[in-house]
Design a protein around this motif. Structure first.
Motif, PDB file in Angstrom:
ATOM      1  N   ILE B  92       0.855  -1.186   0.000  1.00  0.00           N
ATOM      2  CA  ILE B  92       0.000   0.000   0.000  1.00  0.00           C
ATOM      3  C   ILE B  92       0.892   1.238   0.000  1.00  0.00           C
ATOM      4  CG2 ILE B  92      -1.724   1.295   1.311  1.00  0.00           C
ATOM      5  CD1 ILE B  92      -2.814  -1.365   2.240  1.00  0.00           C
ATOM      6  N   GLN B  93       0.710   2.078  -1.009  1.00  0.00           N
ATOM      7  CA  GLN B  93       1.537   3.280  -1.141  1.00  0.00           C
ATOM      8  C   GLN B  93       1.101   4.325  -0.127  1.00  0.00           C
ATOM      9  OE1 GLN B  93      -0.235   1.938  -3.558  1.00  0.00           O
ATOM     10  NE2 GLN B  93       1.164   1.224  -5.132  1.00  0.00           N
ATOM     11  N   GLU B  94       2.043   5.188   0.187  1.00  0.00           N
ATOM     12  CA  GLU B  94       1.818   6.235   1.184  1.00  0.00           C
ATOM     13  C   GLU B  94       0.648   7.156   0.810  1.00  0.00           C
ATOM     14  OE1 GLU B  94       4.846   9.616   2.812  1.00  0.00           O
ATOM     15  OE2 GLU B  94       4.266   9.528   0.716  1.00  0.00           O
ATOM     16  N   ASP B  95       0.452   7.407  -0.504  1.00  0.00           N
ATOM     17  CA  ASP B  95      -0.617   8.330  -0.903  1.00  0.00           C
ATOM     18  C   ASP B  95      -1.907   7.604  -1.280  1.00  0.00           C
ATOM     19  OD1 ASP B  95       0.520   7.259  -3.145  1.00  0.00           O
ATOM     20  OD2 ASP B  95       0.399   9.065  -4.356  1.00  0.00           O
ATOM     21  N   SER B  96      -2.050   6.364  -0.837  1.00  0.00           N
ATOM     22  CA  SER B  96      -3.308   5.646  -1.065  1.00  0.00           C
ATOM     23  C   SER B  96      -4.417   6.307  -0.256  1.00  0.00           C
ATOM     24  CB  SER B  96      -3.173   4.194  -0.619  1.00  0.00           C
ATOM     25  OG  SER B  96      -2.211   3.540  -1.391  1.00  0.00           O
ATOM     26  N   ILE B  97      -5.641   6.166  -0.743  1.00  0.00           N
ATOM     27  CA  ILE B  97      -6.779   6.767  -0.039  1.00  0.00           C
ATOM     28  C   ILE B  97      -7.694   5.664   0.481  1.00  0.00           C
ATOM     29  CG2 ILE B  97      -8.763   8.326  -0.225  1.00  0.00           C
ATOM     30  CD1 ILE B  97      -7.283   9.715  -2.525  1.00  0.00           C
ATOM     31  N   ALA B  98      -7.967   5.683   1.790  1.00  0.00           N
ATOM     32  CA  ALA B  98      -8.874   4.699   2.385  1.00  0.00           C
ATOM     33  C   ALA B  98     -10.244   5.335   2.553  1.00  0.00           C
ATOM     34  CB  ALA B  98      -8.332   4.242   3.734  1.00  0.00           C
ATOM     35  N   SER B  99     -11.279   4.691   2.047  1.00  0.00           N
ATOM     36  CA  SER B  99     -12.643   5.220   2.187  1.00  0.00           C
ATOM     37  C   SER B  99     -13.528   4.149   2.795  1.00  0.00           C
ATOM     38  CB  SER B  99     -13.236   5.605   0.843  1.00  0.00           C
ATOM     39  OG  SER B  99     -12.258   6.011  -0.062  1.00  0.00           O
ATOM     40  N   ILE B 100     -14.491   4.585   3.591  1.00  0.00           N
ATOM     41  CA  ILE B 100     -15.475   3.641   4.115  1.00  0.00           C
ATOM     42  C   ILE B 100     -16.678   3.661   3.187  1.00  0.00           C
ATOM     43  CG2 ILE B 100     -17.002   3.085   6.043  1.00  0.00           C
ATOM     44  CD1 ILE B 100     -14.884   4.248   7.884  1.00  0.00           C
ATOM     45  N   LYS B 101     -16.974   2.504   2.606  1.00  0.00           N
ATOM     46  CA  LYS B 101     -18.049   2.420   1.621  1.00  0.00           C
ATOM     47  C   LYS B 101     -19.100   1.434   2.100  1.00  0.00           C
ATOM     48  CE  LYS B 101     -15.849   4.777  -1.666  1.00  0.00           C
ATOM     49  NZ  LYS B 101     -16.308   5.857  -2.479  1.00  0.00           N
ATOM     50  N   THR B 102     -20.246   1.463   1.440  1.00  0.00           N
ATOM     51  CA  THR B 102     -21.329   0.553   1.774  1.00  0.00           C
ATOM     52  C   THR B 102     -21.542  -0.402   0.617  1.00  0.00           C
ATOM     53  OG1 THR B 102     -22.329   2.444   2.862  1.00  0.00           O
ATOM     54  CG2 THR B 102     -23.684   0.489   2.653  1.00  0.00           C
ATOM     55  N   LYS B 103     -21.699  -1.694   0.934  1.00  0.00           N
ATOM     56  CA  LYS B 103     -21.996  -2.656  -0.135  1.00  0.00           C
ATOM     57  C   LYS B 103     -23.446  -2.475  -0.539  1.00  0.00           C
ATOM     58  CE  LYS B 103     -18.554  -6.103   0.116  1.00  0.00           C
ATOM     59  NZ  LYS B 103     -17.936  -6.771   1.231  1.00  0.00           N
ATOM     60  N   GLY B 104     -23.675  -2.108  -1.766  1.00  0.00           N
ATOM     61  CA  GLY B 104     -25.029  -1.835  -2.203  1.00  0.00           C
ATOM     62  C   GLY B 104     -25.527  -0.565  -1.537  1.00  0.00           C
ATOM     63  N   LEU B 105     -26.828  -0.414  -1.450  1.00  0.00           N
ATOM     64  CA  LEU B 105     -27.373   0.818  -0.879  1.00  0.00           C
ATOM     65  C   LEU B 105     -27.442   0.731   0.641  1.00  0.00           C
ATOM     66  CD1 LEU B 105     -28.312   3.429  -2.117  1.00  0.00           C
ATOM     67  CD2 LEU B 105     -30.647   2.616  -1.976  1.00  0.00           C
ATOM     68  N   LEU B 106     -27.758  -0.433   1.157  1.00  0.00           N
ATOM     69  CA  LEU B 106     -27.943  -0.555   2.600  1.00  0.00           C
ATOM     70  C   LEU B 106     -27.113  -1.699   3.187  1.00  0.00           C
ATOM     71  CD1 LEU B 106     -31.800  -0.207   2.430  1.00  0.00           C
ATOM     72  CD2 LEU B 106     -30.283   1.481   3.439  1.00  0.00           C
ATOM     73  N   GLY B 107     -26.112  -2.143   2.453  1.00  0.00           N
ATOM     74  CA  GLY B 107     -25.342  -3.305   2.899  1.00  0.00           C
ATOM     75  C   GLY B 107     -24.319  -2.997   3.964  1.00  0.00           C
ATOM     76  N   ASP B 108     -23.420  -3.946   4.174  1.00  0.00           N
ATOM     77  CA  ASP B 108     -22.375  -3.797   5.193  1.00  0.00           C
ATOM     78  C   ASP B 108     -21.371  -2.730   4.787  1.00  0.00           C
ATOM     79  OD1 ASP B 108     -23.466  -5.735   6.694  1.00  0.00           O
ATOM     80  OD2 ASP B 108     -22.158  -7.349   5.970  1.00  0.00           O
ATOM     81  N   LYS B 109     -20.721  -2.186   5.806  1.00  0.00           N
ATOM     82  CA  LYS B 109     -19.666  -1.214   5.547  1.00  0.00           C
ATOM     83  C   LYS B 109     -18.339  -1.953   5.348  1.00  0.00           C
ATOM     84  CE  LYS B 109     -21.621   2.944   6.401  1.00  0.00           C
ATOM     85  NZ  LYS B 109     -22.995   2.585   6.155  1.00  0.00           N
ATOM     86  N   TYR B 110     -17.514  -1.437   4.467  1.00  0.00           N
ATOM     87  CA  TYR B 110     -16.176  -2.003   4.293  1.00  0.00           C
ATOM     88  C   TYR B 110     -15.201  -0.883   3.967  1.00  0.00           C
ATOM     89  CZ  TYR B 110     -16.924  -1.604  -0.764  1.00  0.00           C
ATOM     90  OH  TYR B 110     -17.156  -1.123  -2.018  1.00  0.00           O
ATOM     91  N   VAL B 111     -13.916  -1.193   4.040  1.00  0.00           N
ATOM     92  CA  VAL B 111     -12.900  -0.183   3.750  1.00  0.00           C
ATOM     93  C   VAL B 111     -12.373  -0.416   2.338  1.00  0.00           C
ATOM     94  CG1 VAL B 111     -10.691   0.800   4.440  1.00  0.00           C
ATOM     95  CG2 VAL B 111     -12.245  -0.078   6.177  1.00  0.00           C
ATOM     96  N   GLN B 112     -12.431   0.626   1.522  1.00  0.00           N
ATOM     97  CA  GLN B 112     -11.912   0.510   0.167  1.00  0.00           C
ATOM     98  C   GLN B 112     -10.630   1.325   0.063  1.00  0.00           C
ATOM     99  OE1 GLN B 112     -13.513   2.787  -3.125  1.00  0.00           O
ATOM    100  NE2 GLN B 112     -14.136   0.885  -4.068  1.00  0.00           N
ATOM    101  N   ILE B 113      -9.640   0.750  -0.551  1.00  0.00           N
ATOM    102  CA  ILE B 113      -8.384   1.481  -0.694  1.00  0.00           C
ATOM    103  C   ILE B 113      -8.118   1.758  -2.168  1.00  0.00           C
ATOM    104  CG2 ILE B 113      -5.874   1.335  -0.373  1.00  0.00           C
ATOM    105  CD1 ILE B 113      -6.452  -0.085   2.260  1.00  0.00           C
ATOM    106  N   ALA B 114      -7.910   3.041  -2.492  1.00  0.00           N
ATOM    107  CA  ALA B 114      -7.549   3.433  -3.859  1.00  0.00           C
ATOM    108  C   ALA B 114      -6.032   3.597  -3.884  1.00  0.00           C
ATOM    109  CB  ALA B 114      -8.233   4.739  -4.232  1.00  0.00           C
TER     110      ALA B 114
END
Lengths: 218, 150
Positions: B92-114
């Motif tokens: 994971i590079q230093e300038d990666s961006i971590a976002s908290i996203k939702t699976k679908g509209l009302l699904g579970d939360k997960y962390v997405q890394i760009a």
């Protein structure tokens, strides 16, 4: 006597330069954001000047507060490393122009905004400034976080802006990733798209040419 | 006597199978790992986690690359610190961006890394500086659809 006087003058000048530098270097991120925002807002509310002049003034005020090369590097992420230097040189001013086109027209709707400067956090060379923009007409509070980086230039520069928790860099990063795919599409395709987009803007409204010069790759 | 012994063995083995099933299910459903799991730890600060849970997945391009190990509150800044365990082979590079996203509209939360493009790779215990907090849809809707309360 004369030499003493001139010596004194030189000393005074040196002292002034030194203190000037100290002031510049010690300007905190939150102060930079405050000063820039307030001057932009005062330009926007100045109805005496026309749109073109107003935009040029705003552009001049904000231009040196952003690190457009850093923003380009971050938005292109993995692609930045594979493209040639001349492509980087082409991309940075195009991307800058796109951002200006998109945000300058938006800004004009927010001349009546009131901004609260909440706090700043500094971690090494990185800083975040937390602000809340309150539009008087719609009465909506919009949280805006500015991300600043202290590079070798000795002054803090913005490399990302988060509005409502959505990062500008990440927004363009995912869009550019989709356009460029996994690296098999030519980079010139993206450059062409940016040029086309900027052309559309200049057709729609008045736009002065960008003055950004690419300084080299990091 | 002999038949009674046979019944006891049958009941005993049935119960053991049941227990094994219960344990298997709780491991599967609870995202519980028997061992600590291999990988390296990185953390990220978020202003809002929006109900992210321990054991939630960490993904790049929709592929699981790790799990959320722990979520704590920083008592000074009142930011959430999310501790993640990332597979060793993923950089994971230093300038990666971590976002908290939702699976679908009302699904579970997960962390997405760009992933970013920096040459600096995050090491054990380091921090992902760029984060995007969870977006609260209800808040956004009420804010923009109905405006604020005067």
């Amino acid at each position: 006597m004369v030499s003493k006087k001139s010596k004194g003058l030189v000393l005074l000048a040196m002292l002034l330069i030194l203190t000037g530098n100290v002031v510049a270097a010690s300007t905190t991120p939150i102060e930079i954001i405050r000063i820039t925002t307030e001057s932009v807002l005062s330009i926007l509310s100045d109805k005496a000047i026309d749109v073109t002049a107003r935009r040029t003034k705003v552009r001049k005020t904000v231009e040196d507060k952003f690190d457009f090369e850093e923003m380009s590097r971050r938005t292109l992420s993995t692609h930045w490393n594979r493209i040639a230097n001349n492509e980087k040189r082409e991309f940075v001013p195009l991307f800058k122009e796109l951002l200006e086109n998109v945000y300058l027209s938006k800004l004009e709707q927010y001349a009546d905004v009131r901004v609260k400067y909440q706090k700043e956090t500094i971690e090494g060379n990185y800083a975040s400034v937390f602000t809340i923009a309150n539009t008087v007409s719609a009465d909506v509070e919009i949280p805006i976080i500015y991300k600043l980086l202290l590079k070798d230039t000795k002054s803090w520069k913005i490399y990302d802006v988060q509005i409502e928790g959505i990062s500008l860099v990440n927004n363009y990063r995912s869009q550019f990733n989709q356009i460029l795919g996994t690296g098999n599409k030519p980079f010139s395709q993206l450059l062409d798209m940016l040029r086309k987009k900027n052309m559309e803007f200049s057709k729609d409204s008045v736009s002065t040419s960008s003055t950004y010069k690419f300084t080299g790759s990091k | 006597m002999n038949s009674k012994y046979g019944i006891e063995v049958a009941v005993g083995s049935f119960l053991s199978i049941c227990f094994a099933c219960v344990i298997y299910l709780s491991i599967q459903l609870g995202n519980f790992q028997l061992m600590n799991g291999s990988g390296y730890k990185v953390n990220a600060n978020f202003a809002e986690t929006g109900g992210l849970k321990k054991g939630a997945t960490v993904e790049i391009a929709g592929v699981e690359i790790g799990r959320v190990k722990d979520i704590k509150l920083d008592d000074k800044t009142y930011m959430a610190i999310v501790y993640m365990l990332i597979k060793d082979e993923i950089k994971i590079q230093e300038d990666s961006i971590a976002s908290i996203k939702t699976k679908g509209l009302l699904g579970d939360k997960y962390v997405q890394i760009a992933p970013g493009g920096s040459e600096n790779i995050l090491k054990e215990g380091e921090n992902i500086k760029e984060t995007e907090s969870a977006i609260n849809l209800e808040d956004m809707l009420s804010k923009y659809a109905f405006g604020g309360v005067k």
